[in-house]
Design a protein around this motif. Structure first.
Motif, PDB file in Angstrom:
ATOM      1  N   ASN A  26     -17.235 -63.163 -57.399  1.00  0.00           N
ATOM      2  CA  ASN A  26     -18.550 -62.719 -57.862  1.00  0.00           C
ATOM      3  C   ASN A  26     -19.471 -63.859 -58.315  1.00  0.00           C
ATOM      4  OD1 ASN A  26     -18.240 -59.884 -57.586  1.00  0.00           O
ATOM      5  ND2 ASN A  26     -16.932 -59.837 -59.412  1.00  0.00           N
ATOM      6  N   TYR A  27     -18.921 -65.048 -58.555  1.00  0.00           N
ATOM      7  CA  TYR A  27     -19.753 -66.169 -59.017  1.00  0.00           C
ATOM      8  C   TYR A  27     -20.236 -67.069 -57.878  1.00  0.00           C
ATOM      9  CZ  TYR A  27     -17.901 -65.332 -63.800  1.00  0.00           C
ATOM     10  OH  TYR A  27     -17.549 -64.804 -65.021  1.00  0.00           O
ATOM     11  N   GLN A  28     -19.907 -66.707 -56.627  1.00  0.00           N
ATOM     12  CA  GLN A  28     -20.378 -67.545 -55.519  1.00  0.00           C
ATOM     13  C   GLN A  28     -21.877 -67.315 -55.298  1.00  0.00           C
ATOM     14  OE1 GLN A  28     -18.082 -69.853 -53.449  1.00  0.00           O
ATOM     15  NE2 GLN A  28     -17.683 -69.644 -55.642  1.00  0.00           N
ATOM     16  N   CYS A  87     -11.421 -75.736 -62.531  1.00  0.00           N
ATOM     17  CA  CYS A  87     -11.754 -74.778 -63.591  1.00  0.00           C
ATOM     18  C   CYS A  87     -11.371 -75.438 -64.913  1.00  0.00           C
ATOM     19  CB  CYS A  87     -10.951 -73.500 -63.385  1.00  0.00           C
ATOM     20  SG  CYS A  87     -11.026 -72.336 -64.764  1.00  0.00           S
ATOM     21  N   SER A  88     -12.272 -75.363 -65.894  1.00  0.00           N
ATOM     22  CA  SER A  88     -11.977 -76.031 -67.172  1.00  0.00           C
ATOM     23  C   SER A  88     -10.791 -75.376 -67.880  1.00  0.00           C
ATOM     24  CB  SER A  88     -13.208 -76.065 -68.076  1.00  0.00           C
ATOM     25  OG  SER A  88     -13.570 -74.761 -68.466  1.00  0.00           O
ATOM     26  N   LEU A  89     -10.578 -74.091 -67.633  1.00  0.00           N
ATOM     27  CA  LEU A  89      -9.411 -73.430 -68.246  1.00  0.00           C
ATOM     28  C   LEU A  89      -8.127 -73.975 -67.642  1.00  0.00           C
ATOM     29  CD1 LEU A  89     -10.599 -69.758 -68.678  1.00  0.00           C
ATOM     30  CD2 LEU A  89      -9.552 -71.176 -70.437  1.00  0.00           C
ATOM     31  N   CYS A 175     -13.268 -71.765 -71.444  1.00  0.00           N
ATOM     32  CA  CYS A 175     -14.142 -71.934 -70.282  1.00  0.00           C
ATOM     33  C   CYS A 175     -15.398 -72.646 -70.751  1.00  0.00           C
ATOM     34  CB  CYS A 175     -14.509 -70.576 -69.691  1.00  0.00           C
ATOM     35  SG  CYS A 175     -15.962 -70.693 -68.630  1.00  0.00           S
ATOM     36  N   TYR A 176     -15.691 -73.782 -70.132  1.00  0.00           N
ATOM     37  CA  TYR A 176     -16.832 -74.575 -70.618  1.00  0.00           C
ATOM     38  C   TYR A 176     -18.169 -73.840 -70.423  1.00  0.00           C
ATOM     39  CZ  TYR A 176     -19.167 -75.989 -66.326  1.00  0.00           C
ATOM     40  OH  TYR A 176     -19.932 -75.978 -65.188  1.00  0.00           O
ATOM     41  N   VAL A 177     -18.228 -72.889 -69.482  1.00  0.00           N
ATOM     42  CA  VAL A 177     -19.480 -72.158 -69.240  1.00  0.00           C
ATOM     43  C   VAL A 177     -19.673 -71.090 -70.323  1.00  0.00           C
ATOM     44  CG1 VAL A 177     -20.747 -70.672 -67.629  1.00  0.00           C
ATOM     45  CG2 VAL A 177     -19.263 -72.471 -66.742  1.00  0.00           C
TER      46      VAL A 177
HETATM   47 FE1  SF4 Z   1     -14.617 -69.283 -64.504  1.00  0.00          FE
HETATM   48 FE2  SF4 Z   1     -15.244 -70.977 -66.464  1.00  0.00          FE
HETATM   49 FE3  SF4 Z   1     -13.277 -71.605 -64.826  1.00  0.00          FE
HETATM   50 FE4  SF4 Z   1     -15.805 -71.671 -63.969  1.00  0.00          FE
HETATM   51  S1  SF4 Z   1     -14.882 -73.000 -65.552  1.00  0.00           S
HETATM   52  S2  SF4 Z   1     -14.060 -70.759 -62.905  1.00  0.00           S
HETATM   53  S3  SF4 Z   1     -16.682 -69.945 -65.088  1.00  0.00           S
HETATM   54  S4  SF4 Z   1     -13.322 -69.872 -66.232  1.00  0.00           S
END
Ligand code: SF4
Ligand code: 13P
Length: 311
Positions: A26-28, A87-89, A175-177
């Motif tokens: 969904n984030y593309q 992904c930051s996570l 998550c950095y966002v």
């Molecule tokens: Fe999702 Fe955040 Fe990882 Fe990006 S950094 S994929 S928004 S969890």
């Protein structure tokens, strides 16, 4: 315009030639979502990847999502437009650190639940995986006689504790966002649209979650926004989400904020994928997601447990 049409035609021709399925998160970007065979959240994408019968899975998302596709459907060729889409996570929980922590606390006999936003090597160390769409249910199904360690997202973990009443030890990842959104920035938008309702992703901080009318996964946001009792909706998550919401919720005013930074922001990893890179990876069958078989097999068990427990 003509160039964009040509690129679209090229991708569709290559998809047929390669016998590929295109899966997109969904984030593309909107153009990628519009050409995909399926667009969804991490949970929906994991199911689709497992069921895929095509030879090639072209995965438009971040690396851990494409790696999940490879884990659950190892005979397929899994390609990702940009291998650097991390992904930051995932970064916040290296497998060697988790392994050392579990060794140090072996006496606790932790039941380890990993949010799907982690590497295959981390999944291989866990008992079960969850996504934001099923985390509450997965935690509710955890054995009651063992302490839970929840990795890597401390914000999602805290939200799940609130929802389930189950105490868990949390890994300190984020998550950095989603941690960038603040109470103040959302209150500023609410001042402009006093009747607006707020929907936020559970990776947001508690301060933001507390002022949200609904906290849910990206997929659940669609139905929630369609049925929300207000036309003005503030969506607190990654900006790609607005594309599907605007298509599937006609009549709703989906507010990203006076600048897109206030309620929605880009994930730099998600946005590494482009239509040009999607075309190239289908043409070259590269870059591919590769995993050593021992790690893949160990990571498969907790993922299959999640798919089983999510039914
Ligand atoms: Fe999702 Fe955040 Fe990882 Fe990006 S950094 S994929 S928004 S969890
Ligand atoms: P969803 O599983 O809700 O799509 O979330 C994935 C993600 O990366 C959120 O930042």
């Amino acid at each position: 315009m003509q160039a964009a049409l040509d690129l679209k035609e090229e991708i569709l021709a290559l998809k047929k030639e390669r016998n590929a399925i295109i899966l997109a998160h969904n984030y593309q970007t909107g153009d990628i979502q519009d050409i995909a065979d399926y667009v969804g959240d991490s949970l929906g994408l994991a199911y689709k990847a497992k069921q895929a019968e095509q030879d090639v899975i072209a995965f438009c998302g971040v690396h851990f999502m494409a790696e999940t596709a490879k884990i659950v459907n190892p005979d397929k060729t899994v390609i990702l437009p940009d291998l650097d889409a991390g992904c930051s996570l995932e970064e916040s929980c290296p497998a060697d650190e988790l392994e050392a922590f579990l060794d140090q606390h072996a006496d606790k006999n932790y039941y380890v639940i990993a949010y799907i936003n982690c590497s295959g090597a981390v999944k291989a160390l866990c008992d079960v995986i969850c996504t934001s769409g099923n985390a509450v249910s997965i935690v509710n199904q955890a054995p009651s006689d063992r302490p839970i360690l929840f990795v890597p997202d401390a914000n999602l973990g805290a939200w799940v504790m609130e929802q389930t009443g189950r105490k868990m030890d949390l890994w300190n990842g984020s998550c950095y966002v989603h941690v960038e959104f603040t109470r103040d920035s959302i209150n500023k938008i609410k001042a402009e649209y006093p009747d607006a309702l707020v929907v936020a992703h559970p990776e947001c901080t508690q301060a933001v979650r507390l002022l949200a009318d609904e906290v849910c996964s990206t997929e659940k946001m669609i139905a929630w926004c369609q049925n929300a009792p207000s036309d003005n909706l503030i969506v607190v998550t990654e900006s790609g989400m607005l594309h599907r919401l605007r298509k599937e919720c006609p009549g709703k005013n989906l507010i990203a904020g006076p600048t897109d930074k206030c309620a929605c922001a880009d994930c730099r990893f998600m946005k590494l994928n482009t239509m040009e890179k999607l075309r190239d990876c289908l043409a070259n069958l590269s870059p591919q997601v590769q995993m050593d078989e021992a790690t893949r097999a160990r990571a498969e068990a907790p993922l299959l447990r999640m798919l089983e427990q999510s039914k």
